[in-house]
Design an enzyme around this catalytic site. Sequence first.
Site, short mmCIF file in Angstrom:
data_model
loop_
_atom_site.label_atom_id
_atom_site.label_comp_id
_atom_site.label_asym_id
_atom_site.label_seq_id
_atom_site.Cartn_x
_atom_site.Cartn_y
_atom_site.Cartn_z
N ASN A 47 38.26 44.50 41.20
CA ASN A 47 38.71 43.12 41.40
C ASN A 47 39.78 42.76 40.37
OD1 ASN A 47 36.63 43.11 39.43
ND2 ASN A 47 36.05 41.02 39.88
N ILE A 48 40.74 41.98 40.83
CA ILE A 48 41.87 41.57 39.99
C ILE A 48 41.98 40.05 40.11
CG2 ILE A 48 44.33 41.83 39.53
CD1 ILE A 48 44.19 44.51 41.11
N GLU A 49 41.58 39.34 39.07
CA GLU A 49 41.58 37.88 39.13
C GLU A 49 42.90 37.30 38.62
OE1 GLU A 49 37.89 36.64 37.29
OE2 GLU A 49 36.76 37.37 39.04
N CYS A 58 39.63 41.05 45.70
CA CYS A 58 38.37 41.80 45.55
C CYS A 58 38.64 43.29 45.42
CB CYS A 58 37.49 41.57 46.76
SG CYS A 58 36.85 39.91 46.94
N GLU A 60 37.32 45.70 47.08
CA GLU A 60 37.44 46.35 48.39
C GLU A 60 38.86 46.25 48.92
OE1 GLU A 60 35.21 44.16 47.32
OE2 GLU A 60 33.41 44.13 48.57
N CYS A 95 32.59 40.37 50.65
CA CYS A 95 32.80 38.99 51.12
C CYS A 95 33.38 39.02 52.54
CB CYS A 95 33.72 38.24 50.16
SG CYS A 95 35.48 38.61 50.37
N1 THU Z 1 34.23 40.27 44.35
C1 THU Z 1 34.60 41.52 44.78
O1 THU Z 1 35.53 42.13 44.22
N2 THU Z 1 33.93 42.07 45.81
C2 THU Z 1 32.85 41.50 46.43
O2 THU Z 1 32.29 42.09 47.34
C3 THU Z 1 32.39 40.17 46.02
C4 THU Z 1 33.18 39.50 44.96
C5 THU Z 1 34.91 39.72 43.19
C6 THU Z 1 35.83 38.55 43.44
C7 THU Z 1 35.84 37.88 42.10
O3 THU Z 1 36.79 38.53 41.25
C8 THU Z 1 34.46 38.16 41.53
O4 THU Z 1 33.96 39.26 42.25
C9 THU Z 1 33.50 36.99 41.65
O5 THU Z 1 33.48 36.50 42.93
#
Ligand code: THU
Length: 141
Positions: A47-49, A58, A60, A95
């Site tokens: 994940n890259i925020e 996300c 995935e 998600c």
């Molecule tokens: N996130 C994912 O990368 N994959 C998932 O299946 C659920 C959520 C990430 C998004 C965000 O960076 C963090 O988790 C919290 O939601």
Amino acid sequence: MDSQKNKATDLIRLAYEAQKRSYSPYSGFQTGAALETAGGKVYQGCNIENAGYTPSNCAERTAFFKAVSEGERSFTRIAVVGNYPGKPGDYCAPCGVCRQVMREFCDPETFEIIIARGPEDYKSFLLKELLPESFGPDDLV
Ligand code: THU
């Protein structure tokens, strides 16, 4: 059966490796994914925020976008892991947005989603189970 399990375990380990590269300063929740192509190649993602929150991506989708941008179009399965550092993980299910991205490139009848809370502790679903009655490329002319 055994070789299938070992292979799932390998994929999960690669998801955990990707998770170490998570950029998640806002949620603190670290995720990793390992996406297997029909040819057996694996693309990892984390994940890259973003400070703007909504541009966050996300694990995935990172894996899918890496693979598709390299020309891959056929996928067999993905392993997904997620937890807060230092806290025991639970299964991290993809998600809704990520499920829809999977639907674009994967056969709902055969694409496998492995969610793990340890290298040997996982559950597996078909995409059609996690995204029933879906809308996909074949619904458009
Ligand atoms: N996130 C994912 O990368 N994959 C998932 O299946 C659920 C959520 C990430 C998004 C965000 O960076 C963090 O988790 C919290 O939601």
